[in-house]
Design a protein around this motif. Structure first.
Motif, PDB file in Angstrom:
ATOM      1  N   THR A 110      21.579   8.487  15.812  1.00  0.00           N
ATOM      2  CA  THR A 110      20.930   7.175  15.762  1.00  0.00           C
ATOM      3  C   THR A 110      21.774   6.183  14.957  1.00  0.00           C
ATOM      4  OG1 THR A 110      19.625   8.100  13.955  1.00  0.00           O
ATOM      5  CG2 THR A 110      18.561   7.924  16.080  1.00  0.00           C
ATOM      6  N   LYS A 111      22.468   6.721  13.970  1.00  0.00           N
ATOM      7  CA  LYS A 111      23.391   5.882  13.196  1.00  0.00           C
ATOM      8  C   LYS A 111      24.482   5.329  14.106  1.00  0.00           C
ATOM      9  CE  LYS A 111      24.116   7.228   8.466  1.00  0.00           C
ATOM     10  NZ  LYS A 111      24.827   8.164   7.596  1.00  0.00           N
ATOM     11  N   SER A 114      23.095   2.587  16.225  1.00  0.00           N
ATOM     12  CA  SER A 114      23.035   1.262  15.572  1.00  0.00           C
ATOM     13  C   SER A 114      24.415   0.624  15.555  1.00  0.00           C
ATOM     14  CB  SER A 114      22.548   1.373  14.127  1.00  0.00           C
ATOM     15  OG  SER A 114      21.514   2.271  14.004  1.00  0.00           O
ATOM     16  N   ARG A 128      18.888   7.080  20.909  1.00  0.00           N
ATOM     17  CA  ARG A 128      17.654   7.636  20.373  1.00  0.00           C
ATOM     18  C   ARG A 128      16.966   8.493  21.441  1.00  0.00           C
ATOM     19  NH1 ARG A 128      14.622   3.099  19.179  1.00  0.00           N
ATOM     20  NH2 ARG A 128      16.264   2.280  17.847  1.00  0.00           N
ATOM     21  N   ILE A 383      23.869  -8.720   5.691  1.00  0.00           N
ATOM     22  CA  ILE A 383      23.815  -7.707   4.631  1.00  0.00           C
ATOM     23  C   ILE A 383      22.396  -7.161   4.503  1.00  0.00           C
ATOM     24  CG2 ILE A 383      23.824  -7.403   2.118  1.00  0.00           C
ATOM     25  CD1 ILE A 383      26.571  -7.327   2.951  1.00  0.00           C
ATOM     26  N   SER A 384      21.418  -8.054   4.421  1.00  0.00           N
ATOM     27  CA  SER A 384      20.101  -7.570   4.027  1.00  0.00           C
ATOM     28  C   SER A 384      19.162  -7.386   5.205  1.00  0.00           C
ATOM     29  CB  SER A 384      19.473  -8.521   3.013  1.00  0.00           C
ATOM     30  OG  SER A 384      19.250  -9.755   3.607  1.00  0.00           O
ATOM     31  N   LEU A 387      21.734  -5.394   8.758  1.00  0.00           N
ATOM     32  CA  LEU A 387      22.490  -4.236   8.273  1.00  0.00           C
ATOM     33  C   LEU A 387      23.871  -4.112   8.917  1.00  0.00           C
ATOM     34  CD1 LEU A 387      20.310  -1.109   7.545  1.00  0.00           C
ATOM     35  CD2 LEU A 387      21.189  -2.838   6.018  1.00  0.00           C
ATOM     36  N   TRP A 389      26.922  -4.517   8.121  1.00  0.00           N
ATOM     37  CA  TRP A 389      27.769  -4.791   6.958  1.00  0.00           C
ATOM     38  C   TRP A 389      29.227  -5.023   7.353  1.00  0.00           C
ATOM     39  CZ3 TRP A 389      25.997  -1.331   2.230  1.00  0.00           C
ATOM     40  CH2 TRP A 389      24.682  -1.691   1.903  1.00  0.00           C
TER      41      TRP A 389
ATOM     42  N   VAL B  66      15.801  -2.574   2.800  1.00  0.00           N
ATOM     43  CA  VAL B  66      16.685  -1.848   3.702  1.00  0.00           C
ATOM     44  C   VAL B  66      18.110  -1.816   3.161  1.00  0.00           C
ATOM     45  CG1 VAL B  66      17.426  -1.661   6.070  1.00  0.00           C
ATOM     46  CG2 VAL B  66      15.228  -2.617   5.579  1.00  0.00           C
ATOM     47  N   ALA B  67      18.597  -2.994   2.761  1.00  0.00           N
ATOM     48  CA  ALA B  67      19.962  -3.059   2.255  1.00  0.00           C
ATOM     49  C   ALA B  67      20.094  -2.274   0.953  1.00  0.00           C
ATOM     50  CB  ALA B  67      20.371  -4.516   2.049  1.00  0.00           C
ATOM     51  N   ARG B  70      20.173   1.477   1.492  1.00  0.00           N
ATOM     52  CA  ARG B  70      21.452   1.934   1.983  1.00  0.00           C
ATOM     53  C   ARG B  70      22.470   1.983   0.848  1.00  0.00           C
ATOM     54  NH1 ARG B  70      25.330  -0.910   6.409  1.00  0.00           N
ATOM     55  NH2 ARG B  70      24.413   0.289   8.101  1.00  0.00           N
ATOM     56  N   ALA B  71      22.463   0.937   0.019  1.00  0.00           N
ATOM     57  CA  ALA B  71      23.408   0.907  -1.110  1.00  0.00           C
ATOM     58  C   ALA B  71      23.132   2.066  -2.065  1.00  0.00           C
ATOM     59  CB  ALA B  71      23.311  -0.432  -1.828  1.00  0.00           C
ATOM     60  N   GLU B  74      24.364   5.302  -0.601  1.00  0.00           N
ATOM     61  CA  GLU B  74      25.818   5.429  -0.654  1.00  0.00           C
ATOM     62  C   GLU B  74      26.297   5.725  -2.051  1.00  0.00           C
ATOM     63  OE1 GLU B  74      27.975   2.368   1.259  1.00  0.00           O
ATOM     64  OE2 GLU B  74      27.036   2.763   3.206  1.00  0.00           O
ATOM     65  N   ILE B  91      11.998   1.836  11.326  1.00  0.00           N
ATOM     66  CA  ILE B  91      12.742   2.420  12.444  1.00  0.00           C
ATOM     67  C   ILE B  91      14.234   2.415  12.132  1.00  0.00           C
ATOM     68  CG2 ILE B  91      13.390   2.062  14.846  1.00  0.00           C
ATOM     69  CD1 ILE B  91      10.552   1.031  15.315  1.00  0.00           C
ATOM     70  N   ARG B  92      14.700   1.320  11.564  1.00  0.00           N
ATOM     71  CA  ARG B  92      16.130   1.259  11.242  1.00  0.00           C
ATOM     72  C   ARG B  92      16.500   2.239  10.141  1.00  0.00           C
ATOM     73  NH1 ARG B  92      18.243  -4.087  10.050  1.00  0.00           N
ATOM     74  NH2 ARG B  92      16.069  -4.539   9.615  1.00  0.00           N
ATOM     75  N   ASP B  95      16.640   5.566  11.747  1.00  0.00           N
ATOM     76  CA  ASP B  95      17.870   5.688  12.535  1.00  0.00           C
ATOM     77  C   ASP B  95      19.075   5.956  11.643  1.00  0.00           C
ATOM     78  OD1 ASP B  95      16.633   5.316  14.868  1.00  0.00           O
ATOM     79  OD2 ASP B  95      17.405   3.311  15.296  1.00  0.00           O
ATOM     80  N   GLU B  96      19.101   5.286  10.501  1.00  0.00           N
ATOM     81  CA  GLU B  96      20.259   5.406   9.615  1.00  0.00           C
ATOM     82  C   GLU B  96      20.180   6.663   8.759  1.00  0.00           C
ATOM     83  OE1 GLU B  96      22.721   2.861   8.449  1.00  0.00           O
ATOM     84  OE2 GLU B  96      22.474   1.757  10.317  1.00  0.00           O
ATOM     85  N   GLU B 101      11.728  12.211   7.304  1.00  0.00           N
ATOM     86  CA  GLU B 101      10.739  12.381   8.375  1.00  0.00           C
ATOM     87  C   GLU B 101       9.467  12.983   7.793  1.00  0.00           C
ATOM     88  OE1 GLU B 101      11.944  14.151  11.973  1.00  0.00           O
ATOM     89  OE2 GLU B 101      13.691  12.838  12.215  1.00  0.00           O
ATOM     90  N   ALA B 349      14.608  -3.466  18.621  1.00  0.00           N
ATOM     91  CA  ALA B 349      15.679  -2.656  18.022  1.00  0.00           C
ATOM     92  C   ALA B 349      16.946  -2.782  18.853  1.00  0.00           C
ATOM     93  CB  ALA B 349      15.247  -1.201  17.925  1.00  0.00           C
TER      94      ALA B 349
END
Lengths: 422, 365
Positions: A110-111, A114, A128, A383-384, A387, A389, B66-67, B70-71, B74, B91-92, B95-96, B101, B349
């Motif tokens: 899924t990554k 995106s 997906r 960024i926010s 996504l 980036w 969301v951002a 992710r940060a 990482e 959902i995002r 996905d990421e 889950e 999406a």
């Protein structure tokens, strides 16, 4: 002294070494000590500023996710000719099947979806959906048909072309996107007319930043002049008024402009009351470029006044008096004597305001409407919110480059030595 | 020497403090304002009373969740335990691989009559990582004193400059606006997304929006439309139904609600992926409590968003301070639902990046 050296060789220090060597050693020690003293700051800056920014900017070309997630598919696609317009062979579908089995177990598909969805709309749901079914596929059966059954996009050569185009570990895709172009079937091509936005926004950002800088200078110069020439007590009082906005929250100041500038706001009400403007012809001063220029000029004004003020304080008043006593008019004395000495302050203030405004985003977002937003609003969005980036990083690199080029130009034309903060 | 002892003591003390804090603090991220307050009253306070060893810290940065998640992932240091996000963001995040889950039936409480949670939430479970909490809608409010004797009845009043002249406000994004444009251009409800998936359909939506473009104030913060309505800057504008409830019922502004054409959206919880087992257990323990039937119904006492469980709807009571019945103010109250859309998560999406680029270009021209 010079004679003595020539005659009797190098001068020796008390311990018998040549003085030059001894001095160099002492200086080296001193330098090391100085370095040790600034080391904490240097390390801090490197770790907390240079490294993250470099890492962030690096994302503008990084594309490892595609070859990492689909290693076999990428290898198998090498022999496939995308320009023929035909689907790749069964061995590519088999490779994709293998790759997806691994990717689904690691939840990486899924990554990847995106990532590729930035290049081709629909890949996100494609992956997906495929990910949910891939385990139930029969390995020996006709894989191409099975994939096509899951989603018709697998029978579309364009999907495969997209994967192939973005299969290397580094990509120019983000940078192309940032200048309204894309990698198409025949190489680099411009985006369709209704998607070209970034170059337009870069131009608008530069133009509005120049306007804001000039506005700050026009308003700030007389204020700084007044502050610098008034007696200390009065000027200190006025200084507080200049600094006051610094101590008020940015959001409060921006919201205050909304109250003042909107069509049912204080300024329009006053204008209607005194009859300058008809009630149905109220001025639109917010949610457009005017709003951005007014609010940002106000917010950045102290950054212009302070350097101007500190430079003007160092100009002795006697120069002006001398000029006048030699017969200059007020204007000539100001223009020929005072103004040239205040130029370093103008340079410093203009650079500060310009660079701050080029990267501003919160005020344009709130009062800029559609015609007053900057490129940084799009960077913040990517960024926010989206996504993406990579695209945000590419836009950031371009913005940084533009600023550096302007800085270099400024140095060539005016000279950076001419900038003084005090 | 004394300095060294002092520093050592300080270091020991701070380590001890940090250790103690980690043992009981749970950081819950939400949107702030009245919404966080409603969660505080309905979920956090009763939970902390029952579990005195847990201290809930309310973080209000859901808008950048969301951002930031992710940060944090990482950087390998996720400091949040439970995060409140809208469904499209969930959902995002899923996905990421940034959200964990959730096995709804084994991890969440069943309804009082024994219906398993997965049935109770039903279609609102839009992604495996998401526990729905509330149903909210984006809909329109209008100034009652600026529409004459014919108050608008349907959402197409937004596009009707003749009968409702003046400015209107719309959110500065394509989502919802494109749907409304097509709806008012005569496209049947069930064909909207098929249309939007094509270039022609998108062009058609933009053409419809073009007819009012010059009269639109574009908003990006939820508080914008209520402010514009209160100041009489606009005749009609879109925002979240809870904001309009506050404007109408609490602030008593001359504004009325237009439920027609409302777009449902969901807000709920996710748990960040890769939490330690202990923190994961704690987060799930909290969620098991905070998303049961009674708790979801309790939240509606403080804010006009509908509980996401079917079994909570009959339990919705009166507003905690205003004392008015809350059921008629819920977006999922049947009488408000004659003409509604559910946010199409799958579609957006896929198309979000593409249509957003076109939307921004259209705005700038």
């Amino acid at each position: 002294m010079a004679n003595g050296e020539n005659v009797s060789g190098p001068i020796l220090a008390a311990d018998g070494r040549p003085l030059k060597q001894s001095l160099a050693r002492a200086l080296r020690l001193q330098k090391l000590r100085a370095l040790a003293l600034i080391a904490p700051l240097l390390i801090f800056v490197l770790v907390s500023f240079v490294a993250p920014i470099t890492d962030m900017l690096f994302r503008s070309v990084e594309n490892a996710i595609v070859p990492d997630t689909l290693p076999l598919t990428v290898a198998a696609l090498e022999d496939w000719d995308e320009s023929a317009g035909k689907l790749p062979g069964e061995e590519v579908f088999a490779a994709l099947h293998q790759d997806l089995l691994v990717a689904v177990a690691a939840k990486a598909h899924t990554k990847l979806g995106s990532r590729l969805n930035y290049e081709q709309t629909g890949v996100a749901s494609l992956l997906r959906k495929t990910g949910r079914r891939v385990k139930r596929m029969e390995e020996d059966g006709d894989l191409a048909a099975q994939f096509a059954k899951i989603h018709k996009s697998w029978a579309d050569p364009e999907t495969w072309a997209t994967i192939k185009r973005f299969s290397s570990a580094y990509t120019s895709g983000y940078f192309l996107n940032a200048v309204d172009a894309k990698l198409g079937a025949t190489g680099i091509e411009a985006r369709p007319e209704n998607e070209r936005i970034y170059i337009f926004l870069f131009e608008r950002t530069l133009l509005l930043s120049v306007v804001i800088t000039v506005a700050c200078l026009l308003i700030g110069y007389p204020v700084a002049f007044l502050l610098a020439t008034l007696p200390m007590r009065t000027s200190n009082m006025l200084m507080i008024l200049v600094l006051l906005p610094f101590w008020t929250s940015l959001l409060v100041r921006t919201s205050a402009w909304k109250v003042l500038l909107q069509q049912q706001g204080v300024i329009n009400d006053t204008l209607v009351f005194i009859g300058l403007v008809a009630n149905d012809g109220r001025l639109a001063m917010i949610n457009n470029q005017t709003g951005t220029i007014i609010a940002m000029t106000h917010i950045l004004l102290p950054f212009m006044i302070l350097p101007l003020y500190s430079v003007m304080r160092t100009i002795p008043p006697s120069y002006m008096r001398a000029a006048k006593s030699l017969g200059a008019t007020d204007w000539t004395a100001f223009w020929r004597v005072y103004f040239p000495q205040s130029v370093p302050g103008i340079g410093a203030g203009a650079i500060l305001v310009f660079i701050l405004s080029i990267g501003y985003y919160i005020t344009p977002e709130l009062v800029g409407g559609t015609s007053g937003t900057f490129i940084s609003n799009r960077i913040a969005y990517h960024i926010s919110s989206s996504l993406n980036w990579g695209l945000a990083a590419a836009l950031g690199v371009i913005l940084l480059m533009v600023v550096l080029v302007l800085y270099w130009l400024y140095d060539r034309i005016i000279g950076i030595d001419n900038v003084k903060l005090g | 020497m004394r300095l060294r002892t002092f520093l050592a003591a300080g270091a020991v003390a701070s380590v001890a403090l940090a250790g103690a804090a980690q043992a009981e603090d749970m950081t819950i991220v939400s949107w702030g304002g009245a919404y966080s307050a409603s969660q505080m009253n309905a979920y956090h306070k009763p939970y902390m009373e029952m579990n005195p060893d847990v201290n809930i810290i309310n973080d209000e940065s859901a808008a950048e969740a969301v951002a930031k998640l992710r940060a944090m992932a990482e950087a390998g240091n996720t400091t949040w335990d439970v995060v409140d996000v809208v469904a499209s963001d969930a959902i995002r995040l899923c996905d990421e691989g940034l959200a964990m889950e959730i096995d709804v039936d084994s991890m969440l409480a069943a309804a009082p009559d024994g219906t398993p949670a997965s049935k109770d939430f039903g279609d609102f479970l839009v992604t495996p990582c998401f526990i729905p909490q509330i149903v909210y809608s984006t809909t329109f409010g209008y100034r009652t004193d600026m529409v004459g004797d014919t108050p608008p009845k349907d959402v197409c009043a937004v596009f009707d400059l003749e009968n409702y002249p003046g400015k209107r406000s719309l959110e500065k994004r394509p989502i919802n606006n494109m749907e409304w444009a097509l709806m008012c251009d005569g496209v049947a409800m069930e064909d909207i997304y098929d249309q939007l998936a094509t270039e022609e359909g998108q062009a058609r939506a933009f053409a419809k929006l073009d007819t009012i473009k010059e009269h639109v104030v574009w908003w990006s913060a939820g508080a914008d439309t209520p402010q514009l309505l209160a100041d009489g800057e606009i005749v009609i504008g879109s925002t979240y139904n809870g904001r309009l409830f506050k404007l109408i019922e609490e602030d008593k502004q001359p504004v009325a609600m237009l439920w027609d054409g409302q777009v449902f959206d969901l807000d709920g919880w996710i748990v960040p992926a890769n939490l330690s087992d202990e923190r994961k257990k704690r987060a799930l323990h909290y969620l098991n409590f905070a998303t049961d039937t009674q708790r979801l119904a309790d939240q509606a006492k403080y804010i006009s968003y509908g509980p996401a469980r079917a079994s909570s709807a009959p339990l919705v009571g009166k507003h905690a301070t205003l004392g008015i019945d809350m059921a008629p103010h819920m977006p999922n109250e049947p009488s408000n639902m004659s003409n509604t859309l559910l946010y199409n998560y799958e579609f957006w999406a896929d198309y979000r990046d593409d249509i957003d680029a076109k939307f921004q270009t259209w705005l700038a021209k």
